[in-house]
Design a protein around this motif. Structure first.
Motif, PDB file in Angstrom:
ATOM      1  N   VAL A 148      13.066   4.269  -1.422  1.00  0.00           N
ATOM      2  CA  VAL A 148      11.876   4.575  -0.623  1.00  0.00           C
ATOM      3  C   VAL A 148      11.100   5.719  -1.269  1.00  0.00           C
ATOM      4  N   LEU A 149      11.809   6.781  -1.669  1.00  0.00           N
ATOM      5  CA  LEU A 149      11.134   7.951  -2.252  1.00  0.00           C
ATOM      6  C   LEU A 149      10.268   7.549  -3.450  1.00  0.00           C
ATOM      7  N   ALA A 150      10.739   6.552  -4.188  1.00  0.00           N
ATOM      8  CA  ALA A 150       9.984   6.105  -5.373  1.00  0.00           C
ATOM      9  C   ALA A 150       8.655   5.452  -4.986  1.00  0.00           C
ATOM     10  N   ARG A 151       8.460   5.158  -3.698  1.00  0.00           N
ATOM     11  CA  ARG A 151       7.268   4.399  -3.272  1.00  0.00           C
ATOM     12  C   ARG A 151       6.455   5.112  -2.192  1.00  0.00           C
ATOM     13  N   ILE A 152       6.640   6.442  -2.039  1.00  0.00           N
ATOM     14  CA  ILE A 152       5.918   7.133  -0.954  1.00  0.00           C
ATOM     15  C   ILE A 152       4.463   7.399  -1.325  1.00  0.00           C
ATOM     16  N   ASN A 153       3.659   7.491  -0.285  1.00  0.00           N
ATOM     17  CA  ASN A 153       2.238   7.812  -0.433  1.00  0.00           C
ATOM     18  C   ASN A 153       2.011   9.321  -0.353  1.00  0.00           C
ATOM     19  N   LEU A 154       0.798   9.713  -0.641  1.00  0.00           N
ATOM     20  CA  LEU A 154       0.385  11.113  -0.487  1.00  0.00           C
ATOM     21  C   LEU A 154       0.663  11.542   0.965  1.00  0.00           C
ATOM     22  N   HIS A 155       1.242  12.721   1.132  1.00  0.00           N
ATOM     23  CA  HIS A 155       1.539  13.288   2.464  1.00  0.00           C
ATOM     24  C   HIS A 155       2.496  12.423   3.286  1.00  0.00           C
ATOM     25  N   ALA A 156       3.404  11.745   2.607  1.00  0.00           N
ATOM     26  CA  ALA A 156       4.396  10.928   3.329  1.00  0.00           C
ATOM     27  C   ALA A 156       5.328  11.836   4.130  1.00  0.00           C
ATOM     28  N   ARG A 157       5.849  11.287   5.215  1.00  0.00           N
ATOM     29  CA  ARG A 157       6.834  11.999   6.042  1.00  0.00           C
ATOM     30  C   ARG A 157       8.133  11.207   6.041  1.00  0.00           C
ATOM     31  N   ILE A 158       9.238  11.906   5.739  1.00  0.00           N
ATOM     32  CA  ILE A 158      10.559  11.270   5.780  1.00  0.00           C
ATOM     33  C   ILE A 158      11.315  11.906   6.943  1.00  0.00           C
ATOM     34  N   VAL A 159      11.672  11.092   7.912  1.00  0.00           N
ATOM     35  CA  VAL A 159      12.431  11.578   9.072  1.00  0.00           C
ATOM     36  C   VAL A 159      13.915  11.480   8.725  1.00  0.00           C
ATOM     37  N   MET A 160      14.554  12.628   8.566  1.00  0.00           N
ATOM     38  CA  MET A 160      15.978  12.648   8.185  1.00  0.00           C
ATOM     39  C   MET A 160      16.818  12.572   9.464  1.00  0.00           C
ATOM     40  N   CYS A 161      17.079  11.351   9.881  1.00  0.00           N
ATOM     41  CA  CYS A 161      17.814  11.157  11.128  1.00  0.00           C
ATOM     42  C   CYS A 161      19.302  10.997  10.866  1.00  0.00           C
ATOM     43  N   GLY A 162      19.665  10.252   9.825  1.00  0.00           N
ATOM     44  CA  GLY A 162      21.085  10.018   9.556  1.00  0.00           C
ATOM     45  C   GLY A 162      21.303   9.570   8.126  1.00  0.00           C
ATOM     46  N   ALA A 163      22.573   9.571   7.717  1.00  0.00           N
ATOM     47  CA  ALA A 163      22.927   9.180   6.340  1.00  0.00           C
ATOM     48  C   ALA A 163      24.220   8.381   6.383  1.00  0.00           C
ATOM     49  N   ILE A 164      24.249   7.340   7.225  1.00  0.00           N
ATOM     50  CA  ILE A 164      25.517   6.670   7.524  1.00  0.00           C
ATOM     51  C   ILE A 164      26.182   6.065   6.286  1.00  0.00           C
ATOM     52  N   SER A 165      25.399   5.767   5.240  1.00  0.00           N
ATOM     53  CA  SER A 165      26.029   5.144   4.070  1.00  0.00           C
ATOM     54  C   SER A 165      26.973   6.118   3.361  1.00  0.00           C
ATOM     55  N   ASP A 166      26.860   7.409   3.671  1.00  0.00           N
ATOM     56  CA  ASP A 166      27.746   8.397   3.039  1.00  0.00           C
ATOM     57  C   ASP A 166      28.720   9.064   4.009  1.00  0.00           C
ATOM     58  N   TYR A 167      28.646   8.762   5.294  1.00  0.00           N
ATOM     59  CA  TYR A 167      29.494   9.486   6.257  1.00  0.00           C
ATOM     60  C   TYR A 167      30.986   9.261   5.991  1.00  0.00           C
ATOM     61  N   ALA A 168      31.323   8.058   5.497  1.00  0.00           N
ATOM     62  CA  ALA A 168      32.750   7.767   5.295  1.00  0.00           C
ATOM     63  C   ALA A 168      33.196   8.124   3.873  1.00  0.00           C
ATOM     64  N   SER A 169      32.309   8.755   3.094  1.00  0.00           N
ATOM     65  CA  SER A 169      32.671   9.154   1.722  1.00  0.00           C
ATOM     66  C   SER A 169      33.098  10.618   1.740  1.00  0.00           C
ATOM     67  N   ARG A 170      33.575  11.064   0.594  1.00  0.00           N
ATOM     68  CA  ARG A 170      33.976  12.475   0.531  1.00  0.00           C
ATOM     69  C   ARG A 170      32.785  13.380   0.275  1.00  0.00           C
ATOM     70  N   GLU A 171      31.720  12.820  -0.314  1.00  0.00           N
ATOM     71  CA  GLU A 171      30.536  13.646  -0.571  1.00  0.00           C
ATOM     72  C   GLU A 171      29.271  12.799  -0.532  1.00  0.00           C
ATOM     73  N   TYR A 172      28.124  13.497  -0.363  1.00  0.00           N
ATOM     74  CA  TYR A 172      26.837  12.802  -0.345  1.00  0.00           C
ATOM     75  C   TYR A 172      26.396  12.541  -1.777  1.00  0.00           C
ATOM     76  N   ASN A 197       0.812  -1.226   0.000  1.00  0.00           N
ATOM     77  CA  ASN A 197       0.000   0.000   0.000  1.00  0.00           C
ATOM     78  C   ASN A 197       0.841   1.270   0.000  1.00  0.00           C
ATOM     79  N   GLY A 198       2.128   1.145  -0.327  1.00  0.00           N
ATOM     80  CA  GLY A 198       3.012   2.313  -0.344  1.00  0.00           C
ATOM     81  C   GLY A 198       3.560   2.611   1.052  1.00  0.00           C
ATOM     82  N   ILE A 199       4.369   3.681   1.121  1.00  0.00           N
ATOM     83  CA  ILE A 199       5.074   4.012   2.377  1.00  0.00           C
ATOM     84  C   ILE A 199       4.590   5.376   2.883  1.00  0.00           C
ATOM     85  N   ASP A 200       4.136   5.394   4.130  1.00  0.00           N
ATOM     86  CA  ASP A 200       3.640   6.650   4.722  1.00  0.00           C
ATOM     87  C   ASP A 200       4.731   7.391   5.486  1.00  0.00           C
ATOM     88  N   VAL A 201       5.540   6.620   6.216  1.00  0.00           N
ATOM     89  CA  VAL A 201       6.615   7.249   7.007  1.00  0.00           C
ATOM     90  C   VAL A 201       7.896   6.463   6.770  1.00  0.00           C
TER      91      VAL A 201
END
Ligand code: NAP
Length: 342
Positions: A232-256, A215-219
């Motif tokens: 995830v963004l490709a599958r969000i529902n109407l009025h979805a909320r994305i909680v931007m808590c962390g981005a660990i897959s890029d922390y050890a890289s030089r850029e996001y 049924n898609g992703i609400d949060v």
């Protein structure tokens, strides 16, 4: 203090990608006599947090650690000397104590040190009542999850993610976790009560999200950023909320890495919002009471992964970036407090 040595890890260079022991220097210093208003802590526990790599590299919500200074870390220490009426010898405190055996704390730095609430085990203070708070406010204030909604969380078997998913479940959501490896995924389904788990190391995340979230992703509670966030963004529902808590897959890289699917936020009237836990300090006591109640009732499971020895601080922190940790990563650097000190 009686000729005792203070072993310390100093940050001596800034990592460009992943950090390593070469970015630190191990030194032994003597402990200076306390001035009026200062306290001396014997550090017992250190918290390992992904944010520490950011503190090594750049100014963010807090200034980066100056080169040549003790590596910043949250932890728990015991007051062993005090020239401050607000802190008694023997008291346990938590806050910014650093990668060192002893911390002399005074002046403005005392604002970042608080007494440990009575009867709280140190392991729980640094897990449920620290990273658990991030989960709590992310789910309730930014995610605002409602019963019946579909909630997805990444780094789902980690300290923040595991509690976030369980809170969403308590609040009546259908919960899908994304984690690395079959052991963590099985724990999510069997122990933490998630409805489904996706092993991002072995499975294609996009198709598995479509299967597990029909049924898609609400949060979405995002701990990792990168490709998983895009799927995830490709599958969000109407009025979805994305909680931007962390981005660990890029922390050890030089850029996001760039996102391809963010325009879906426009058509779906979605919202992405950043979270910094320190903004919620005024509400910590209230959240601790709710989290403590759920924990005591057996409704929240919290894994704590304990390593030992200050000399292992850099390599223990590195476990967060390889996924070797299972739950809240802690480092115990001294034996439990001596009763004689009370
Ligand atoms: N905004 C705030 O105020 C705040 C406060 C605390 C934490 N956080 C953030 O919350 C997130 C989780 O922190 P935590 O303390 O709970 O750590 P954690 O989840 O207990 O440990 C980190 C986990 O990240 C996962 N990981 C590492 N590299 C990855 C990659 N390339 N792709 C996907 N997953 C990867 C690993 O799990 P797998 O084995 O599943 O790969 C690892 O176990 C971090 O992004 C952290 O920065 C934010």
């Amino acid at each position: 203090m009686s000729g005792r040595k203070n072993r310390q890890w100093l940050l001596v260079s800034r990592p460009e990608g992943m950090f390593g022991e070469q970015n630190f220097k191990w030194v032994e210093t003597s402990i200076p006599a306390l001035k009026d208003g200062e306290i001396l802590l014997r550090n017992l526990w250190l918290s390992c947090d992904p944010a520490q790599i950011g503190w090594m590299k750049v100014d963010t919500y807090t200034p980066k650690v100056p080169l040549g200074e003790v590596m910043r870390a949250i932890g728990i220490g015991q007051v062993v000397e005090s020239r401050n009426d607000g802190f008694k010898v023997g008291e346990l405190v938590f806050g910014f104590v650093g990668w060192q055996d002893y911390a002399v704390v005074g002046g403005r730095d005392l604002n970042a040190i608080q007494g440990l609430p009575p009867h709280t085990p140190p392991e729980l203070q640094l897990s449920l009542f620290s990273t658990g708070m991030t989960a709590y406010f992310g789910v309730t204030d930014i995610g605002r999850v409602q019963a019946g909604e579909t909630f997805v969380v990444s780094s789902a078997a980690g300290a923040v993610g595991s509690i976030a998913g369980q809170i969403a479940k308590i609040l009546g959501a259908r919960v899908v976790g994304i984690a690395g490896g079959p052991v963590k995924c099985e724990w999510l389904r069997k122990e933490a009560g998630f409805d489904a788990a996706i092993d991002y190391r072995a499975e294609k995340v996009g198709p598995r999200l479509s299967e597990t979230c029909p049924n898609g992703i609400d949060v979405y509670f995002d701990n990792v950023g990168g490709e998983i966030l895009d799927e995830v963004l490709a599958r969000i529902n109407l009025h979805a909320r994305i909680v931007m808590c962390g981005a660990i897959s890029d922390y050890a890289s030089r850029e996001y890495r760039p996102l391809r699917n963010y325009p879906l936020l426009i058509t779906k009237r979605g919202r992405m919002e950043g979270l910094i836990i320190f903004d919620y300090a005024a509400q910590f006591a209230e959240a601790a009471s709710v989290l403590g109640g759920w924990y005591a009732a057996g409704r929240l499971k919290q894994n704590v992964d304990i390593a030992v020895g200050l000399e292992n601080a850099p390599k223990t922190l590195a476990r967060l970036f390889t996924g070797e940790n299972f739950g809240k990563q802690l480092l115990r650097i001294a034996d439990p407090p001596l009763a004689v000190l009370f």
